[in-house]
Design an enzyme around this catalytic site. Structure first.
Site, PDB file in Angstrom:
ATOM      1  N   HIS A 493      64.251  39.215  69.102  1.00  0.00           N
ATOM      2  CA  HIS A 493      63.162  38.300  69.452  1.00  0.00           C
ATOM      3  C   HIS A 493      62.439  38.781  70.709  1.00  0.00           C
ATOM      4  CE1 HIS A 493      61.377  34.140  69.820  1.00  0.00           C
ATOM      5  NE2 HIS A 493      61.275  34.557  71.073  1.00  0.00           N
ATOM      6  N   GLU A 494      63.194  38.981  71.775  1.00  0.00           N
ATOM      7  CA  GLU A 494      62.571  39.381  73.042  1.00  0.00           C
ATOM      8  C   GLU A 494      61.918  40.757  72.912  1.00  0.00           C
ATOM      9  OE1 GLU A 494      62.057  37.162  75.062  1.00  0.00           O
ATOM     10  OE2 GLU A 494      63.569  35.722  74.380  1.00  0.00           O
ATOM     11  N   ILE A 625      56.550  16.061  74.522  1.00  0.00           N
ATOM     12  CA  ILE A 625      55.144  15.674  74.415  1.00  0.00           C
ATOM     13  C   ILE A 625      54.708  14.687  75.492  1.00  0.00           C
ATOM     14  CG2 ILE A 625      55.186  16.104  71.927  1.00  0.00           C
ATOM     15  CD1 ILE A 625      54.758  13.049  71.566  1.00  0.00           C
ATOM     16  N   TYR A 630      53.882  20.113  75.664  1.00  0.00           N
ATOM     17  CA  TYR A 630      53.647  20.111  74.223  1.00  0.00           C
ATOM     18  C   TYR A 630      52.815  18.947  73.697  1.00  0.00           C
ATOM     19  CZ  TYR A 630      56.647  24.115  73.357  1.00  0.00           C
ATOM     20  OH  TYR A 630      57.161  25.383  73.305  1.00  0.00           O
TER      21      TYR A 630
HETATM   22 ZN    ZN Z   1      59.764  33.792  72.322  1.00  0.00          ZN
END
Ligand code: ZN
Length: 706
Positions: A493-494, A625, A630
């Site tokens: 991912h990174e 949120i 978000y």
């Molecule tokens: Zn990420």
């Protein structure tokens, strides 16, 4: 005068000289740099006010020249911030916290500069910029505009009042949750010893440890145990405690957190929604969803709702199937139990999973020695993107790092005969956890940004928190770093974020790498790379037992897949329910608190396959949120998954054994998603790669829902 020769914060020509870093340099250096940056910035402001410039000159001053004057401070401060996250100490934190407010103050001065804003406006409307420059100007303009800089006096005053109030409300919102967690405890005494035996030891240790304040004689075997609403405490209890009454007791408290008494978040939610709506109106938008989407990849609310509804329609039958399976399993385990209650779901789901797919993390780890995983990752990158990744001999090349375990790599353009290599970028890899001085989690961060103005090639920091190797004095007691499967996925991912930072071809720093990418699009390359961990031939090529060299057995691989897809339908519906509710709340005027409860109910009926209980006040603890970033953006989680799976699916469709075509497709991915950075709208980038708009089928298939 500062001595530039031995002060790492000022040696900003090449890579950071970590060996020369001294904490006692921080305050004086940052103070000097702040003053100098400010002086130069004010000079630019006054030059701009006596505007006699052409459009190209204006761009050069307001973008290129500002990049130059900000660089020394940016370099120093990012080095300090980086070290604070990987090599922390009390002294470092103290200096950091002392200087932090001043750095923020300077940044906010610059982002509120009227002469800069007016210049951006002129540039924006000039129609004389190339498309990358236009996007940089548009987004800089928009972010200043959204901070209220263009409002006239009264409106601006009100805008700033609201901002202040929203800041206080979000703090209050978070504090109420913390307080309601702190003010609740479930003490379980010896009479439940039989029940508690079923809970894993690590959790009982935690419960006993927290109970010890009141019951100094508590121990994990005999209790008493204290269970709280904190996730690490709550979750193992819900998953493993066989006593339904006890689960009910804590479940009801959990889902009604911060919804009554002094800690009631309901009035705060109403205020936040009303104020954000007012902000939207002040800025000339219909509602807050429009404000949020003005800087995102998704173009409007309808587009998101259509996609989420499509996903919901296709996932719902699977969610019902999941629920049914849990219910049947419950009947099998406890024939006398009549009804599956909400507080039973996690428990029976976990038991069923254990029965069907149980494997221990320890069975997997021998297949994931860091060295093998890196080899596999680099081979894959070479295969897909035609890049060569080579480890640098740190001593020989005189590279300095912050810890002896840190590795350093160069990326080259792949040349087939090995000669005349073209250098592209570099990265540091800090693979192991170091409790006490290094933050947890994993991340990619910028060390150097690609920039034509500053003549820089990109350098990245890749930070993970894996298990360090065990260094024994002979072969039998030493062990390489063995990663968990999650850590492998995280590294991929990174690295995906890193690839986008390093393989960018954009030379304007404001849009190179991951800069200026709408944040609902930023997870595309990272999640794309994750997908390869679930691709059997790829995983098998590097998941080799560190002792025998044998690849991971097929049944173990299948368990990884089964675990990933286990009851994914239920999870999917839950995320859609959150995302849709968030959009609704931020696009409607909320008149009273009761409406909020009603809205939650309606959305739960529509998207969840099991009715929520009467006490459910989930929204009162929905920090993402109401206290995080978000607001009207929760959909992004699913959005990013849809994009990344759809992108990966292009490779599957091509037939992953078709080497030549995969290479071609890999290059197309590199030339679009990984190269174009924030210089092109992400929807266009996606289309250039996929030759069509995204759809949800790949995500469904990837999760076994099609
Ligand atoms: Zn990420």
């Amino acid at each position: 005068m500062l001595n530039t020769l031995n002060n790492a914060l000022l040696l900003n020509n090449g890579l950071p000289q970590f060996h020369l870093f001294q904490i006692n340099h921080i305050e004086e250096t940052i103070d000097t740099l702040l003053k100098k940056t400010h002086e130069q910035f004010v000079q630019i402001e006054s030059n701009l006010e006596n505007n006699q410039y052409t459009i190209p000159e204006l761009y050069e001053i307001s973008i290129d020249y500002i990049e130059k004057i900000e660089y020394p401070l940016d370099f120093a401060w990012s080095m300090i911030s980086h070290l604070k996250s990987v090599k922390n100490s009390d002294e470092l934190r103290e200096s950091y916290e002392k200087m932090m407010p001043r750095v923020i103050e300077e940044n906010s001065y610059m982002s509120q500069s009227k002469p800069i804003f007016d210049t951006l406006k002129m540039l924006k409307e000039s129609n004389k910029l190339n498309s990358v420059q236009q996007r940089i100007i548009d987004s800089s303009y928009k972010s200043m505009f959204l901070s209220g800089i263009d409002l006239e006096n009264n409106k601006k005053k009100r805008f700033n009042e609201i901002k202040l109030e929203l800041g206080e409300l979000s703090t209050k919102f978070s504090n109420n949750i913390l307080d309601s967690i702190k003010n609740y405890e479930l003490i379980i005494d010896h009479q439940y010893k039989e029940d508690m035996k079923h809970i894993p030891l690590y959790a009982r240790e935690l419960y006993s440890q927290s109970a010890q304040q009141k019951f100094p004689k508590s121990n994990p075997e005999d209790g008493p145990w204290k269970v709280t609403l904190d996730i690490p405490s709550f979750l193992p209890f819900m998953s493993h405690c066989p006593n339904s009454e006890l689960r009910k007791e804590i479940y009801i408290k959990y889902i009604s957190k911060a919804s009554s008494g002094k800690e009631n978040n309901l009035p705060i939610i109403k205020k936040i929604l009303n104020l954000k709506e007012e902000i939207a109106h002040l800025l000339g938008y219909e509602n807050y969803v429009e404000v949020s989407l003005s800087g995102k990849m998704a173009s409007n609310q309808d587009e998101i709702e259509n996609i989420l509804n499509d996903l919901s329609e296709k996932s719902k039958p699977y969610a019902l199937k999941d629920l049914n399976e849990i219910e049947l399993f419950m009947k099998e385990m406890h024939p006398k139990k009549e009804k599956l209650e909400n507080w039973d779901i996690t428990y029976y789901s976990e038991k069923l999973k254990e029965k069907k797919y149980k494997f221990k993390e320890e069975d997997l780890k021998p297949y994931f020695a860091l060295e093998n995983v890196l080899k596999g990752l680099f081979k894959l990158s070479n295969h897909l993107f035609s890049i060569d990744i080579q480890e640098v001999d740190i001593k020989k090349e005189n590279i300095h790092t912050w810890h002896e375990d840190v590795k350093f790599f160069h990326i080259y353009e792949n040349t087939f005969n090995g000669t005349n290599k073209t250098y592209i970028a570099s990265f540091f890899l800090d693979p192991y956890s170091r409790p006490g001085e290094k933050n947890g989690g994993a991340w990619m961060n910028t060390c150097v940004q690609k920039s034509k103005v500053l003549d820089k090639k990109p350098v990245a920091y890749l930070i993970c928190n894996g298990t360090p190797p065990i260094k024994g004095n002979n072969d039998t007691c030493s062990k390489p770093s063995l990663m968990t499967f999650d850590e492998v996925v995280t590294l991929f991912h990174e690295f995906g974020h890193g690839l986008q930072h390093m393989l960018t071809t954009i030379e304007d720093a404001g849009a190179s790498g991951i800069n200026n990418i709408e944040w609902d699009a930023v997870e595309l390359p990272s999640q794309f790379m994750e997908n390869w961990c679930y691709h059997q031939p790829t995983l098998k090529s590097f998941a080799l037992h560190y002792k025998t060299g044998k690849p991971i057995p097929d049944d173990l691989f299948q368990k990884i897949i089964d675990n990933k897809n286990y009851h994914v339908g239920l999870g999917m519906m839950r995320q859609i329910y959150f995302g849709m509710m968030d959009l609704y709340l931020y696009s409607h005027s909320i008149e009273n608190e009761q409406d909020i409860i009603e809205i939650q109910k309606q959305f739960s009926y529509k998207y969840l396959v099991k009715d929520i209980v009467e006490e459910d006040r989930f929204l009162c603890a929905f920090s993402h949120i109401f206290a995080g970033g978000y607001s009207a953006g929760y959909y992004s989680y699913k959005w990013a998954e849809i994009m990344s799976c759809d992108a990966f699916c292009a490779f599957e469709e091509a037939g992953l054994e078709n080497e030549q075509y995969i290479k071609l497709l890999g290059m197309r991915f590199r030339n679009t998603v990984l190269s174009l950075g924030g210089g092109t709208h992400p929807a266009d980038v996606f289309k250039q790669f996929r030759k069509r708009n995204p759809n949800v089928d790949a995500l469904l298939r990837q999760n076994g829902l099609l």
